[in-house]
Design an enzyme around this catalytic site. Structure first.
Site, PDB file in Angstrom:
ATOM      1  CG  HIS A  11      40.994  -2.111   1.618  1.00 38.72           C
ATOM      2  ND1 HIS A  11      42.465  -2.511   1.670  1.00 38.72           N
ATOM      3  CD2 HIS A  11      40.462  -2.343   2.830  1.00 38.72           C
ATOM      4  CE1 HIS A  11      42.636  -3.016   2.750  1.00 38.72           C
ATOM      5  NE2 HIS A  11      41.575  -2.743   3.697  1.00 38.72           N
ATOM      6  NE  ARG A  26      37.991  -2.423   6.791  1.00 39.44           N
ATOM      7  CZ  ARG A  26      37.251  -3.505   6.819  1.00 39.44           C
ATOM      8  NH1 ARG A  26      35.971  -3.246   6.850  1.00 39.44           N
ATOM      9  NH2 ARG A  26      38.001  -4.779   6.657  1.00 39.44           N
ATOM     10  CB  CYS A  34      36.972  -7.291  12.840  1.00 36.10           C
ATOM     11  SG  CYS A  34      38.415  -6.757  12.929  1.00 36.10           S
ATOM     12  CG  ASN A  63      40.486  -9.242   5.671  1.00 38.06           C
ATOM     13  OD1 ASN A  63      39.854 -10.359   5.659  1.00 38.06           O
ATOM     14  ND2 ASN A  63      39.713  -8.077   5.880  1.00 38.06           N
TER      15      ASN A  63
HETATM   16  C1  PEP Z   1      41.788  -7.240   8.679  1.00 41.01           C
HETATM   17  O1  PEP Z   1      42.787  -6.800   8.120  1.00 41.01           O
HETATM   18  O2  PEP Z   1      41.295  -8.405   8.686  1.00 41.01           O
HETATM   19  C2  PEP Z   1      41.005  -6.092   8.866  1.00 41.01           C
HETATM   20  C3  PEP Z   1      39.813  -6.137   9.299  1.00 41.01           C
HETATM   21  O3  PEP Z   1      41.407  -4.861   8.162  1.00 41.01           O
HETATM   22  P1  PEP Z   1      41.398  -4.181   6.772  1.00 41.01           P
HETATM   23  O4  PEP Z   1      40.597  -5.178   6.160  1.00 41.01           O
HETATM   24  O5  PEP Z   1      40.692  -2.879   6.935  1.00 41.01           O
HETATM   25  O6  PEP Z   1      42.708  -4.251   6.445  1.00 41.01           O
END
Ligand code: PEP
Ligand code: MG
Length: 754
Positions: free
Chosen positions: A368, A475, A681, A633
């Protein structure tokens, strides 16, 4: 020789007296070598100091020929003295002339002396000289004697730094030369190029007083410092933010172990009893541990050197009362922050007008902190091993977030090359801006909607700048992460309203609070978990603490007023979780209706698909949802059972491989058949080659970091997607670890701009 702490204390006291006498620095140095020789019962004591051009010059001696002073020089690496300087470690020899590196300097008359003990004089981890004693007899100096000479060398470093002997610019010159165009390879984590000055996220403490006035006072200071250190480590360990960084938890566990180690404490107390201040004692013991561990044949122990250094720096910061990060200190206007690792909230703590780039020794592209850096458009290179040791505060450096490279002290040619690269980047940006209002349509006429990911107010101008279709992922947790308490209902409503106002009718998909895992809230205690990525996070917290979700739903509905609103839930693992979450939201809609307040004209409720189990429930799920957004992700983290925050695994699996294609094709086909809009996304949407594959697999909407919109649009406009879809069909059953090369070859052969 000095063999007891008491002897050490006497020597330090004499040195302090000598340093306090009003006399020229050279006279003082001459006196000091005499004191050391007498106290250590050595026939010779000499000090060599580093001059410009990496020369070690004999500055004072007791026992060698006095006319050699300022006339005898050794290059770093040459002779025993040069060897000590080159490796920054002591040499303890019973028969020095026998050593292969021994160089005989006739002007000194040192051939008569057999035993030799030399230690580096270090200042801020840099060698500024060498201190040596010699005896005629063949003897091996004891460990305690080595340690005592190192203590004296520390005091000497302080004296040299006080000035009058060497112009410090000579060291800077040497440092610049040493560091010139030093290049490090790392991992690209956020695009862009930054040039600026180094700032250590956890600043080093400069030790200005080495010799203590009162050992009792220093012991008390040490006890308080150790207490504060232990507490801070416990706090860090309790913080869920750190846990998924894989190795990081292990490191902290090691810190805790060392911070409670009785042997370490005894060594620190002994060093204080020998006459040092608490700070000097920490440095002294650290130097000694470093020397011992680097000689160890046990790799585990050798790898712990960095941890122990880190721990010692932390203790020094507690002693100096400066435990905060550099975010709260005066930053240069072009700060490049360097850290071993960092959480997203820590990054957000920095003044964004001054923060130009970040370099991490650990980290991985889907962590993150990397996502936040991309959102803020701050270039970030991670996994740059061994950088911190080479950094002096204020050093110039270049962060190349495109190649994943770092240049320390770049020379004029490198700076020029990067200025050109920046100019080219600007040209490319201008080319993207020129197609800002053009649709993202492939050569064979398929339109792909390109959206941006956002989470902070600073992201909103990107919507207009990039010409994106909308915000595909907002987010909401970022607002919760930057504050020191839960944002009140009014603050939440205000932010969501500002987002919808800025979007000006373009669609925005709000994701409800996705905390836990590596996203910690400083004010929300989550019990430490074995596997936080698989733990109590996201929708699991929301369903167990429904008030949070209820208030957030209320804020979103109020912010929308009568406007359309899209909401999705994170980490849904089975359909019942979606049903339960939607019920909380609908209850709030019902409440508004009862109060006769406006409700959204068009409320769309969807889900993230980021847990593999959900991909196997699509027949039950799809009739209930208004849209699906693949969070690649997390989906890939769970698909490959590979921690997204663990730098060791960062490039272990390539998403461009047949099993991933099979999963994504299954999702896209199912959504198509059920007529449910689908988007993706995760970070892969923003990488042109990956985005190309996604289009080939049937994705017609992508959401990405704003800087990626231009490059992905250029790619799409040069793509023939039906030809690609055929290639992907052929690759389906291949056993390969990756088919990246095949896709790159397709792009090359078909003129697709990736
Ligand atoms: C993901 O997991 O791909 C996502 C978009 O959410 P985050 O990266 O905030 O966990
Ligand atoms: Mg996710």
């Amino acid at each position: 020789m000095v063999t007891s702490p008491a002897g050490g204390r006497v020597l330090l006291r004499r040195l302090r007296e000598a340093m306090a006498e009003p006399q020229s620095p050279q006279t003082r140095l001459d006196k000091i070598v005499r004191i050391i020789a007498a106290n250590m019962v050595a026939e010779v004591c000499s000090v060599y100091l580093m001059r410009a051009g990496d020369w070690l010059e004999l500055y004072a001696t007791e026992g060698l020929n006095p006319s050699a002073v300022h006339n005898s020089r050794l290059k770093v690496g040459q002779g025993l003295v040069g060897d000590i300087a080159a490796h920054a470690r002591p040499l303890n020899l019973s028969d020095a002339p026998e050593h292969p590196n021994f160089v005989y300097l006739p002007e000194t008359g040192e051939e008569a002396f057999h035993s030799f003990l030399g230690v580096p004089v270090l200042r801020a981890a840099r060698v500024i000289g060498v201190l040596a004693v010699q005896n005629q007899t063949r003897r091996h100096y004891t460990e305690e004697e080595v340690e005592n000479l190192q203590t004296v060398a520390m005091v000497m470093a302080e004296m040299v730094a006080q000035g009058g002997l060497i112009d410090p610019s000579e060291w800077e010159e040497a440092a610049t030369k040493r560091g010139s165009s030093m290049r490090f390879k790392g991992l690209r984590m956020a695009e862009g190029i930054a040039m600026g000055h180094a700032v250590l996220h956890e600043p080093r403490v400069e030790i200005t007083q080495m010799i203590a006035d009162d050992a009792g006072v220093e012991r008390q200071r040490l006890t308080r410092g150790i207490d504060a250190l232990r507490k801070s480590i416990d706090l860090m360990l309790a913080d869920v933010d750190l846990a998924p960084h894989g190795e990081h938890r292990e490191v902290l566990e090691a810190y805790r172990m060392f911070a409670h180690d009785a042997g370490w404490l005894t060594k620190l107390e002994d060093a204080i009893d020998s006459g040092l201040t608490a700070e000097a004692a920490v440095e002294r013991v650290q130097l000694d541990l470093n020397a011992r561990l680097s000689r160890s044949t046990d790799t585990y122990l050798r790898e712990r050197i960095q941890d122990l250094d880190d721990l010692a720096h932390r203790l020094l910061r507690h002693l100096a009362g400066k435990a905060d990060t550099a975010a709260h200190e005066g930053l240069p206007d072009d700060a490049i922050v360097i850290a071993r690792s960092m959480g997203p909230a820590e990054l957000l703590d920095y003044d964004r007008t001054k923060l130009k780039g970040v370099v991490l020794e650990e980290g991985s592209p889907t962590s993150h902190v990397a996502i936040v850096a991309r959102a803020l458009e701050i270039p970030l290179v991670g996994k740059v091993e061994g950088l911190i040791d080479r950094i002096d505060p204020d050093m110039r450096l270049i962060v190349d977030g495109e190649q994943g490279e770092i240049f320390l002290n770049p020379g004029p040619e490198i700076i020029r090359a990067y200025e050109e690269k920046n100019a080219l980047r600007a040209q490319r940006q201008a080319a993207f801006a020129a197609i800002r209002d053009e649709p993202a349509v492939t050569r064979d006429g398929v339109e792909v909607k390109l959206n941006i990911n956002a989470g902070l107010l600073v992201d909103l101008p990107h919507l207009v700048e990039t010409g994106a279709n909308g915000i595909g992922l907002f987010r909401t947790e970022l607002q919760f992460m930057v504050g020191s308490a839960f944002p009140r209902l009014g603050d939440q409503t205000e932010l969501y309203k500002a987002v919808m106002d800025a979007a000006d009718g373009k669609p925005v998909v709000f994701r409800t609070l996705d905390i836990g895992g590596d996203k910690a809230l400083p004010y929300l205690e989550i019990e430490p978990e074995e596997n936080p990525a698989l733990g109590w996070r996201a929708i699991r917290i929301a369903l167990d603490r429904p008030a949070l979700l209820r208030y957030q739903s209320r804020a979103l509905l109020q912010a929308a007023g009568g406007r359309p609103l899209s909401i999705m839930f994170p980490m849904i693992s089975d359909v019942s979780e979606f049903i339960a979450a939607k019920a909380v939201l609908e209850k709030e809609v019902g409440r508004l209706r009862q109060l006769n307040r406006p409700t959204p004209e068009n409320l769309k409720v969807g889900t993230m698909l980021e847990v593999p189990s959900l991909a196997f429930q699509l027949p039950a799920l799809l009739p209930m949802v208004d849209f699906v957004s693949v969070g690649s992700n997390d989906l890939m983290q769970f698909f490959f059972a590979s921690d997204r925050g663990n730098p060791r695994l960062a490039d272990r699996y390539d998403y461009l491989c047949p099993p991933v294609f099979a999963l994504l094709r299954h999702i896209s086909k199912s959504c198509d058949a059920a007529n449910v809009p689908l988007t993706l996304c995760g970070e892969m949407a923003g990488r042109p080659l990956e985005a190309m594959a996604l289009v080939g697999l049937g994705f017609r909407s992508l959401s990405m970091t704003p800087a990626a919109i231009g490059p992905v649009k250029v790619m799409i406009r040069s793509l023939d997607q039906s030809a690609l879809a055929r290639l992907l069909e052929q690759l389906t059953d291949r056993p390969d670890h990756t088919v990246r090369a095949e896709l790159a070859a397709f792009a090359e052969a078909n003129g697709v701009a990736v």
